[in-house]
Scaffold this active site. Structure first.
Site, short mmCIF file in Angstrom:
data_model
loop_
_atom_site.label_atom_id
_atom_site.label_comp_id
_atom_site.label_asym_id
_atom_site.label_seq_id
_atom_site.Cartn_x
_atom_site.Cartn_y
_atom_site.Cartn_z
CE LYS A 61 -2.27 -0.58 3.84
NZ LYS A 61 -1.52 -1.87 4.45
NE ARG A 83 -4.11 -1.21 10.08
CZ ARG A 83 -2.77 -0.54 9.49
NH1 ARG A 83 -3.02 0.55 8.81
NH2 ARG A 83 -1.62 -0.76 9.92
NE ARG A 142 7.38 -2.71 6.17
CZ ARG A 142 6.06 -2.62 6.19
NH1 ARG A 142 5.37 -2.48 5.13
NH2 ARG A 142 5.65 -2.59 7.50
NE ARG A 177 6.61 -0.20 10.09
CZ ARG A 177 5.34 -0.06 9.47
NH1 ARG A 177 5.04 0.27 8.43
NH2 ARG A 177 4.40 -0.83 10.17
NE ARG A 204 2.45 -4.57 11.97
CZ ARG A 204 3.61 -4.38 11.05
NH1 ARG A 204 4.57 -4.94 11.24
NH2 ARG A 204 3.23 -3.59 9.85
P1 AMP Z 1 1.14 0.80 9.13
O1 AMP Z 1 2.16 1.62 8.78
O2 AMP Z 1 -0.11 1.10 8.18
O3 AMP Z 1 1.72 -0.53 8.88
O4 AMP Z 1 0.78 0.94 10.54
C1 AMP Z 1 1.60 0.83 11.50
C2 AMP Z 1 0.88 0.70 12.85
O5 AMP Z 1 0.12 1.96 13.25
C3 AMP Z 1 -0.48 -0.35 13.00
O6 AMP Z 1 0.03 -1.57 13.32
C4 AMP Z 1 -1.22 0.17 14.09
O7 AMP Z 1 -1.01 0.00 15.33
C5 AMP Z 1 -1.23 1.67 13.83
N1 AMP Z 1 -2.19 2.29 12.65
C6 AMP Z 1 -2.04 2.52 11.44
N2 AMP Z 1 -3.10 2.87 10.77
C7 AMP Z 1 -4.06 2.66 11.85
C8 AMP Z 1 -5.45 2.69 11.67
N3 AMP Z 1 -6.26 3.29 10.80
N4 AMP Z 1 -6.14 2.53 12.98
C9 AMP Z 1 -5.40 2.06 13.88
N5 AMP Z 1 -4.24 1.82 14.05
C10 AMP Z 1 -3.44 2.24 12.99
#
Ligand code: AMP
Length: 216
Positions: A13, A88, A127, A160, A171
């Site tokens: 994404k 999400r 990654r 990360r 996740r």
């Molecule tokens: P990402 O970079 O999109 O994988 O997001 C990393 C982390 O941020 C996720 O594992 C969640 O803990 C938090 N996060 C990101 N987007 C959301 C969302 N829309 N709702 C809740 N938590 C989020």
């Protein structure tokens, strides 16, 4: 163009969102990036979010919905936006619909990037991100020319905090239970488009652009 990118962690994404942003001249907005910036700046919101992020859980809806509401008020979204990693769960999807209905600019497409779970695991453990310019690499599939260094700017490549095996597993489970139901939600609205997210990054991008033809 007003779209959301749906897909598991590691589905691409972020990568595809950035490419779309460049092609269409609209911002790609990642709640993950916004949250990581808040964590790095040690703001009160960042401190609250960090606990959930480190555990591989979702940050509370009030925090992320608030972040998105603020971000969508910025003038650069006037011509549209790409949402990466939001919504999400169902409550967030409904909050987004309500927010966009209020301003008479409903979502047009939910683009699902579909990738098998075994592939996701490999992508996420491999990654790496440049801490200076944000360029992404994968030590298995798209390594940098010099180990640990960014090809574009020479910056240091970092992993990360939540890209370790234990948190990745959590996740992916959260994705399955909370985010996957959104696929049916957007299908019911007639807004779902699905693209297979495996193979060459530019080939996937072409498929996405084709799926978005006619959306302005
Ligand atoms: P990402 O970079 O999109 O994988 O997001 C990393 C982390 O941020 C996720 O594992 C969640 O803990 C938090 N996060 C990101 N987007 C959301 C969302 N829309 N709702 C809740 N938590 C989020």
């Amino acid at each position: 163009m007003r779209i959301v990118l749906l897909g598991a962690p590691g589905s691409g994404k972020g990568t595809q969102g950035k490419k779309l942003a460049e092609k269409y001249g609209i911002p790609s907005i990642s709640t993950g990036d916004l949250l990581r910036a808040a964590v790095a700046a040690e703001t009160p919101l960042g401190k609250r979010a960090k606990v959930a992020m480190d555990a591989g859980q979702l940050v509370s809806d009030d925090i992320v919905v608030g972040l998105i509401r603020e971000r969508l008020n910025e003038p650069d979204t006037a011509r549209g936006f790409i949402l990466d990693g939001f919504p999400r769960n169902m409550a967030q999807a409904e909050a987004l619909d309500a927010m966009l209905d209020e301003i008479g600019r409903p979502l047009q497409v939910a683009l699902h990037i579909d990738v098998d779970f075994e592939v996701l695991m490999k992508r996420l453990t491999g990654r790496r991100t440049c801490e200076s310019c944000g360029q992404m690499y994968n030590i298995h599939t798209s390594p940098p020319r010099v180990e640990g260094r960014c090809d574009s700017c020479g910056g240091r490549l970092v992993q990360r905090a939540d890209d370790n095996e234990e948190t990745i597993g959590k996740r992916l489970k959260v994705y399955e239970s909370q985010t996957m139901p959104l696929i049916a939600y957007y299908r019911r609205q007639g807004k779902l488009q699905t693209v297979k997210g495996v193979g060459d990054i530019d080939d996937i991008f072409l498929k996405i652009v084709t799926a978005l033809e006619g959306v302005e």
